[in-house]
Scaffold this motif. Structure first.
Motif, PDB file in Angstrom:
ATOM      1  N   ASP A  73       0.874  -1.168   0.000  1.00 45.84           N
ATOM      2  CA  ASP A  73       0.000   0.000   0.000  1.00 45.84           C
ATOM      3  C   ASP A  73       0.915   1.222   0.000  1.00 45.84           C
ATOM      4  N   ARG A 126      -0.116   4.373   2.211  1.00 40.34           N
ATOM      5  CA  ARG A 126       0.117   4.302   3.649  1.00 40.34           C
ATOM      6  C   ARG A 126       1.538   3.902   3.990  1.00 40.34           C
ATOM      7  N   LEU A 162      -9.421  -1.136   0.052  1.00 38.18           N
ATOM      8  CA  LEU A 162      -9.449   0.313   0.241  1.00 38.18           C
ATOM      9  C   LEU A 162     -10.611   0.730   1.147  1.00 38.18           C
ATOM     10  N   GLN A 197      -9.706   4.186   2.866  1.00 37.14           N
ATOM     11  CA  GLN A 197      -9.113   4.945   1.764  1.00 37.14           C
ATOM     12  C   GLN A 197     -10.000   5.009   0.528  1.00 37.14           C
ATOM     13  N   SER A 219      -2.316   2.243  -4.576  1.00 42.01           N
ATOM     14  CA  SER A 219      -2.835   3.412  -3.872  1.00 42.01           C
ATOM     15  C   SER A 219      -4.281   3.585  -4.350  1.00 42.01           C
ATOM     16  N   PRO A 220      -5.068   4.452  -3.735  1.00 46.39           N
ATOM     17  CA  PRO A 220      -6.465   4.585  -4.161  1.00 46.39           C
ATOM     18  C   PRO A 220      -6.649   5.033  -5.615  1.00 46.39           C
TER      19      PRO A 220
END
Length: 118
Positions: A11, A14, A72, A77, A108-109
């Motif tokens: 991730d 984060r 997510l 997220q 990541s998102p």
């Protein structure tokens, strides 16, 4: 020596391994897609064993589907629905039945990347 397939999910938003992310592995032949394995990542973002171990490893076309949306959402997220990333399919070929193939996902998102790792 027989090969095997592993994966790892990080991730990047984060800066942590992606724990609890579901991954499904399919073998592709013609227009058919056969499920071979379904696993959840551990606290290191890896599966507890190879997602395709030596005894089932062979050349061919495969697809890993990473359930990024559920991960997510679980980690807070997700953002607004519909998510930009939900399921992430990665199709790849295995041409050497004696090699270790490692297909990691950096997540990541709003983006992801992959590569053939070691």
């Amino acid at each position: 020596m027989a090969g095997f397939l592993t994966t790892h999910v990080l991730d990047t938003a984060r800066g942590l391994p992606a724990e609890g992310l579901e991954i499904t592995l399919y073998r592709l032949e013609g227009g058919a897609r056969a499920e071979l394995a379904r696993m959840i990542t551990n606290d290191d973002g890896r599966t507890d064993s190879p997602i395709l171990p030596a005894e089932g490893f062979s050349t061919g076309q495969y697809e890993l589907v990473f359930e990024a949306g559920a991960y997510l959402r679980a980690t807070g997220q997700a953002g607004a629905e519909p998510l930009f990333l939900d399921q992430i399919p990665i199709r790849f070929g295995i041409s050497d039945a004696a090699s270790h193939y490692h297909v990691p996902l950096l997540l990541s998102p709003f983006g992801f990347s992959t590569y053939r790792g070691s």
